[in-house]
Enzyme design. Sequence first.
Site, PDB file in Angstrom:
ATOM      1  N   VAL A   1       0.821  -1.210   0.000  1.00  0.00           N
ATOM      2  CA  VAL A   1       0.000   0.000   0.000  1.00  0.00           C
ATOM      3  C   VAL A   1       0.858   1.265   0.000  1.00  0.00           C
ATOM      4  O   VAL A   1       0.732   2.110  -0.874  1.00  0.00           O
ATOM      5  CB  VAL A   1      -0.977   0.014   1.204  1.00  0.00           C
ATOM      6  CG1 VAL A   1      -1.715   1.351   1.292  1.00  0.00           C
ATOM      7  CG2 VAL A   1      -1.988  -1.125   1.083  1.00  0.00           C
ATOM      8  N   CYS A   2       1.743   1.388   0.972  1.00  0.00           N
ATOM      9  CA  CYS A   2       2.439   2.655   1.182  1.00  0.00           C
ATOM     10  C   CYS A   2       3.654   2.864   0.292  1.00  0.00           C
ATOM     11  O   CYS A   2       4.117   3.996   0.135  1.00  0.00           O
ATOM     12  CB  CYS A   2       2.861   2.779   2.648  1.00  0.00           C
ATOM     13  SG  CYS A   2       1.467   2.682   3.786  1.00  0.00           S
TER      14      CYS A   2
END
Length: 198
Positions: A116-117
């Site tokens: 995600v990040c």
Amino acid sequence: MKALFTPADAAMLLIDHQVGTVKLAVSTPHDEIVRNTRALARTAVETGMPLVLTSSQEDRFQGRLFADLEEIAPDAYAARVKRPGVVDCWTYAPFRDAVLATGRKKLIMAGLTNDVCIVYPAISATEDGFAVQVVVDAGGSPTSAADAAAVERMRSHGVTITSTNQVMAELATDWASPTGAAIQRIMYEEVLKRLVEG
């Protein structure tokens, strides 16, 4: 090897290494994430590389950045970019501006979580013409499948996938040089000592 990353031309970006977010990184042991993150931060500080830190929603479950980062890089920690919730930190102007201010076109990224990040800013920076390496073992994902999907997606967009030891060796270039000796010491203290002396 052409296009080596060196401390003179690269910047280190550590993204969302937060005390709550690390709980989501099941695919990599947490102590390994912390050791590798420490090694990367120390490498940046002790070789004079620009170090940019960012966090997301510190007032929620994600929490503060690792205390290790404040200990190793107090200035970068104090200047960390606190995002209100923007997932792709590259699209958050204060973070992108902090990276652009380094003047570096080669970026080493690591963070939590890989799926995600990291996947989005790595791709976004690559699309903007930066050479990007992502250090996958200084991060992780909720599952091995999620981690593998993130790696595949980044590779398909031209991001180079690397590991902590691999990128540190690249930055060192020569273990006998002053920079190489400093990086070798960090690698031993943070990553290898437990293997050699354990």
